[in-house]
Design an enzyme around this catalytic site. Structure first.
Site, short mmCIF file in Angstrom:
data_model
loop_
_atom_site.label_atom_id
_atom_site.label_comp_id
_atom_site.label_asym_id
_atom_site.label_seq_id
_atom_site.Cartn_x
_atom_site.Cartn_y
_atom_site.Cartn_z
N THR A 1 -18.59 10.18 -3.64
CA THR A 1 -17.48 9.34 -4.10
C THR A 1 -17.98 8.38 -5.16
O THR A 1 -19.17 8.08 -5.25
CB THR A 1 -16.83 8.55 -2.94
N LYS B 1 -14.42 2.92 -0.17
CA LYS B 1 -14.23 4.02 0.76
C LYS B 1 -15.50 4.22 1.59
O LYS B 1 -15.45 4.41 2.80
CB LYS B 1 -13.94 5.32 0.01
N GLU C 1 -10.58 15.96 -10.52
CA GLU C 1 -9.46 15.97 -9.58
C GLU C 1 -8.30 16.60 -10.33
O GLU C 1 -7.70 16.00 -11.21
CB GLU C 1 -9.11 14.54 -9.15
N ASP D 1 -9.84 12.35 -0.49
CA ASP D 1 -8.78 12.11 -1.46
C ASP D 1 -7.57 11.59 -0.69
O ASP D 1 -7.18 12.17 0.33
CB ASP D 1 -8.44 13.40 -2.22
N GLY E 1 -7.21 -1.10 -3.62
CA GLY E 1 -6.05 -0.30 -4.00
C GLY E 1 -4.73 -0.90 -3.55
O GLY E 1 -4.44 -2.08 -3.79
N ASP F 1 -3.80 -1.68 -0.61
CA ASP F 1 -3.88 -2.42 0.66
C ASP F 1 -3.01 -3.69 0.70
O ASP F 1 -2.39 -3.97 1.73
CB ASP F 1 -5.33 -2.77 1.00
N ARG G 1 -7.56 6.98 6.72
CA ARG G 1 -8.97 7.36 6.55
C ARG G 1 -9.71 7.31 7.88
O ARG G 1 -10.51 8.20 8.17
CB ARG G 1 -9.64 6.42 5.52
P1 IMP Z 1 -8.23 8.46 -4.45
O1 IMP Z 1 -8.32 8.99 -3.07
O2 IMP Z 1 -9.49 7.78 -4.84
O3 IMP Z 1 -7.73 9.47 -5.45
O4 IMP Z 1 -7.16 7.29 -4.36
C1 IMP Z 1 -5.90 7.31 -4.94
C2 IMP Z 1 -5.39 5.91 -5.13
O5 IMP Z 1 -5.01 5.39 -3.87
C3 IMP Z 1 -6.42 4.95 -5.72
O6 IMP Z 1 -5.76 4.10 -6.63
C4 IMP Z 1 -6.93 4.17 -4.54
O7 IMP Z 1 -7.23 2.85 -4.89
C5 IMP Z 1 -5.73 4.21 -3.59
N1 IMP Z 1 -6.20 4.26 -2.21
C6 IMP Z 1 -6.92 5.26 -1.61
N2 IMP Z 1 -7.18 4.93 -0.33
C7 IMP Z 1 -6.60 3.73 -0.13
C8 IMP Z 1 -6.55 2.86 1.00
O8 IMP Z 1 -7.10 3.10 2.08
N3 IMP Z 1 -5.87 1.70 0.83
C9 IMP Z 1 -5.26 1.37 -0.34
N4 IMP Z 1 -5.30 2.12 -1.43
C10 IMP Z 1 -5.97 3.31 -1.31
#
Ligand code: IMP
Length: 180
Positions: A6, A11, A31, A60, A136, A138, A164
């Site tokens: 990652t 994460k 992706e 993801d 993100g 949250d 997650r």
């Molecule tokens: P990716 O899994 O990295 O492609 O995440 C997609 C989008 O969702 C990104 O903008 C991340 O910041 C957001 N994101 C992924 N997981 C979370 C989480 O657990 N909480 C809040 N935002 C998340």
């Protein structure tokens, strides 16, 4: 030792609390634009499997807002980068149906084969951003049964109920049974 590939340190920090022996391999990978997170994961697993020796996992995730026909969904990363939480709150300004679902798919390459582990967390979109923890979306996501956003929780609290956390506990159970 098991590797999570990652570029997202947040994460990794969440995951390490559930599987302490996880090691982070900081690497970007393609992706693809697809209709489902599962397809994104399948492509990435094959791509990375050709490049990297041994076992690893990838994550993801996406936020699916029901009143917006599940937007941003597979576009969550792009939408966060462009309009961000402010933009989502604006789209939801006059909307009373605020239910949303976070989904994580963890892809695993194990002994040359691909596996997927899914975790869902239902909740709703807050009226304003709250909290400083996490990352993100949250600050705008309130999990079902709570009044606080994920960003107002500790990592441990979030992990207990999050998309997650759920997916990763399935990974942990798998590794306990079949892992090294
Ligand atoms: P990716 O899994 O990295 O492609 O995440 C997609 C989008 O969702 C990104 O903008 C991340 O910041 C957001 N994101 C992924 N997981 C979370 C989480 O657990 N909480 C809040 N935002 C998340």
């Amino acid at each position: 030792m098991f590797r999570i590939i990652t570029h997202n340190k947040n994460k990794y920090e969440e995951m390490r609390k559930i599987i302490p022996e996880l090691e982070m391999l900081d690497m970007k990978y393609p992706e693809i634009q697809a209709d489902t997170i599962e397809e994104v994961i399948d492509f990435a697993l094959d791509y990375l499997g050709d490049k990297i020796e041994g076992d690893f996992i990838i994550d993801d995730s996406g936020l699916f807002i029901h009143a917006l026909n599940d937007f941003p969904g597979v576009y969550s990363a792009y939408v966060f980068k462009t309009i961000g939480n402010e933009g989502i709150l604006r789209l939801m300004e006059n909307e009373d149906r605020r239910e949303a679902t976070f989904k994580t798919v963890i892809g695993m390459r194990f002994a040359g084969k691909n596996f997927k582990f899914v975790g869902l967390c239902h909740g709703e979109i807050a009226r304003e951003m709250r909290g400083k923890n996490g990352f993100g979306y949250d600050p705008i996501f309130i999990p079902e049964g709570y009044e606080r956003t994920f960003a107002e929780m500790t990592t441990e609290e979030k992990n207990r109920i999050s998309h997650r956390g759920k997916a990763l506990r399935k990974v942990a159970a798998f590794l306990k049974r079949f892992g090294p």
